[in-house]
Scaffold this active site. Structure first.
Site, PDB file in Angstrom:
ATOM      1  CB  CYS A 114      -0.926  -0.004   1.217  1.00 14.30           C
ATOM      2  SG  CYS A 114      -2.005   1.434   1.219  1.00 14.30           S
ATOM      3  N   GLY A 115       0.977   1.884  -1.141  1.00 17.72           N
ATOM      4  CA  GLY A 115       1.882   3.019  -1.303  1.00 17.72           C
ATOM      5  C   GLY A 115       1.555   4.161  -0.359  1.00 17.72           C
ATOM      6  CB  CYS A 141      -5.154   3.931  -4.958  1.00 20.17           C
ATOM      7  SG  CYS A 141      -4.426   2.299  -4.779  1.00 20.17           S
ATOM      8  N   GLY A 142      -1.937   4.956  -3.976  1.00 16.21           N
ATOM      9  CA  GLY A 142      -0.542   5.126  -4.411  1.00 16.21           C
ATOM     10  C   GLY A 142      -0.108   4.064  -5.408  1.00 16.21           C
TER      11      GLY A 142
HETATM   12  N1  LIG Z   1      -6.427  -2.403  -0.385  1.00 17.38           N
HETATM   13  C1  LIG Z   1      -5.557  -2.796  -1.422  1.00 17.38           C
HETATM   14  C2  LIG Z   1      -4.234  -2.164  -1.476  1.00 17.38           C
HETATM   15  C3  LIG Z   1      -4.241  -0.745  -1.096  1.00 17.38           C
HETATM   16  C4  LIG Z   1      -3.467   0.123  -2.032  1.00 17.38           C
HETATM   17  C5  LIG Z   1      -3.292   1.468  -1.443  1.00 17.38           C
HETATM   18  N2  LIG Z   1      -4.404   2.264  -1.165  1.00 17.38           N
HETATM   19  C6  LIG Z   1      -2.159   2.265  -2.042  1.00 17.38           C
HETATM   20  O1  LIG Z   1      -2.075   3.466  -1.772  1.00 17.38           O
HETATM   21  O2  LIG Z   1      -1.303   1.686  -2.717  1.00 17.38           O
HETATM   22  C7  LIG Z   1      -5.334  -4.305  -1.505  1.00 17.38           C
HETATM   23  O3  LIG Z   1      -5.598  -5.047  -0.539  1.00 17.38           O
HETATM   24  O4  LIG Z   1      -4.843  -4.738  -2.535  1.00 17.38           O
END
Ligand SMILES: N[C@@H](CCC[C@H](N)C(=O)O)C(=O)O
Length: 273
Positions: free
Chosen positions: A77-78, A212-213
């Site tokens: 999770c970026g 979302c990163g």
């Molecule tokens: N909830 C997602 C991953 C989350 C990604 C995130 N918000 C980001 O910023 O990268 C999962 O379980 O794949």
């Protein structure tokens, strides 16, 4: 009493706690995430982020675990990593600096700087045309699949405002060819030049998030593969929060190694009772 920070990275919001604090409330982390992330009966967040000590004596990267609101683990999770980098720098009394973080056994470099908080993202398998889906009776659109440490599928659309992201995200996320884990689902519009706007349905949150990163990186990689943006340059990724993320190529592994950066904001600190 255990304390927590509520921090958001470009609108992707997290409850950030340390294991040393959680030791005071022996509990199961997935249950705690489900309870605390609930937006009506808990604090409300897109994830519970737990900062642990260095994982092994020979590795001094700080361990980070991110648990989704449904209790599943986000392998990458970026934005959570960016929030943790900011909070570690703050705890060390630094306004800028470099930190190494370890999420799900993968080391990420983080940089807290005047122009935002940045973390590295490694891209794995890319399938530019994985499947087609028909949204709302329109012409079918292709979804690319990009592994950024967590699974993303991305569709290029003419107008992201025109997409029912929760509705289509929920359907696509459960497609048979994405099972058993499913995927995060991004809808991306090329704004011209090096700018994109992206809306993301996040698995585990099971809804659209404000940014979302890893999804920003997945969208930039998809745009790169389809020739919409140029390689070797920053890509500005707009999102629902109005606070864009920047995807910047790293020197090594062109097209595969990136930084993602942008603002991090502490909303408040609290006490778990
Ligand atoms: N909830 C997602 C991953 C989350 C990604 C995130 N918000 C980001 O910023 O990268 C999962 O379980 O794949």
């Amino acid at each position: 009493m255990p304390t927590f920070d509520k921090i958001h990275g470009a609108g992707n919001d997290f409850i950030v706690v340390k294991t040393s604090d959680l030791a005071q409330v022996p509990t199961n982390w997935p249950d705690l995430a489900r309870t605390l992330c609930d937006r009506r009966t808990g604090i409300g967040a897109d994830g519970l982020v737990i900062i642990t000590a260095p994982l092994a004596p020979d590795r001094d990267a700080i361990g980070v675990t991110c648990i989704n609101p449904d209790g599943t683990t986000a392998t990458m999770c970026g934005n959570a990593l960016r929030c943790v980098a900011w909070s570690v720098a703050r705890d060390r009394g630094l306004s800028t600096g470099q930190i190494r973080l370890d999420m799900h056994g993968v080391e990420h470099h983080a940089r807290v700087a005047d122009d935002g908080v940045w973390v590295t993202v490694e891209v794995g398998k890319i399938i530019p045309y994985l499947f087609q889906a028909t949204l709302g009776g329109r012409a079918p659109i292709w979804f690319a699949s990009v592994d950024t440490g967590t699974e993303h599928v991305v569709a290029i659309v003419d107008d992201v405002e025109d997409i029912d992201v929760p509705g289509w995200g929920r359907l696509v996320r459960h497609r048979a060819n994405l099972e058993p884990k499913g995927a995060n689902v991004g809808f991306m519009q090329h704004l011209g030049g090096q700018e994109l706007t992206v809306r993301t349905y996040e698995r585990g949150v099971e809804d659209e998030t404000l940014s979302c990163g890893s999804g920003a990186v997945a969208a930039a990689v998809t745009a790169l593969k389809r020739g919409q943006v140029a390689g070797g340059k920053d890509v500005i990724v707009h999102n629902r929060s109005g606070r864009p993320l920047i995807v910047r190529p790293r020197d090594q592994r062109p097209g595969r190694a990136f930084w993602v950066g942008g603002p991090v904001t502490q909303v408040y600190q609290g006490v778990l009772s």
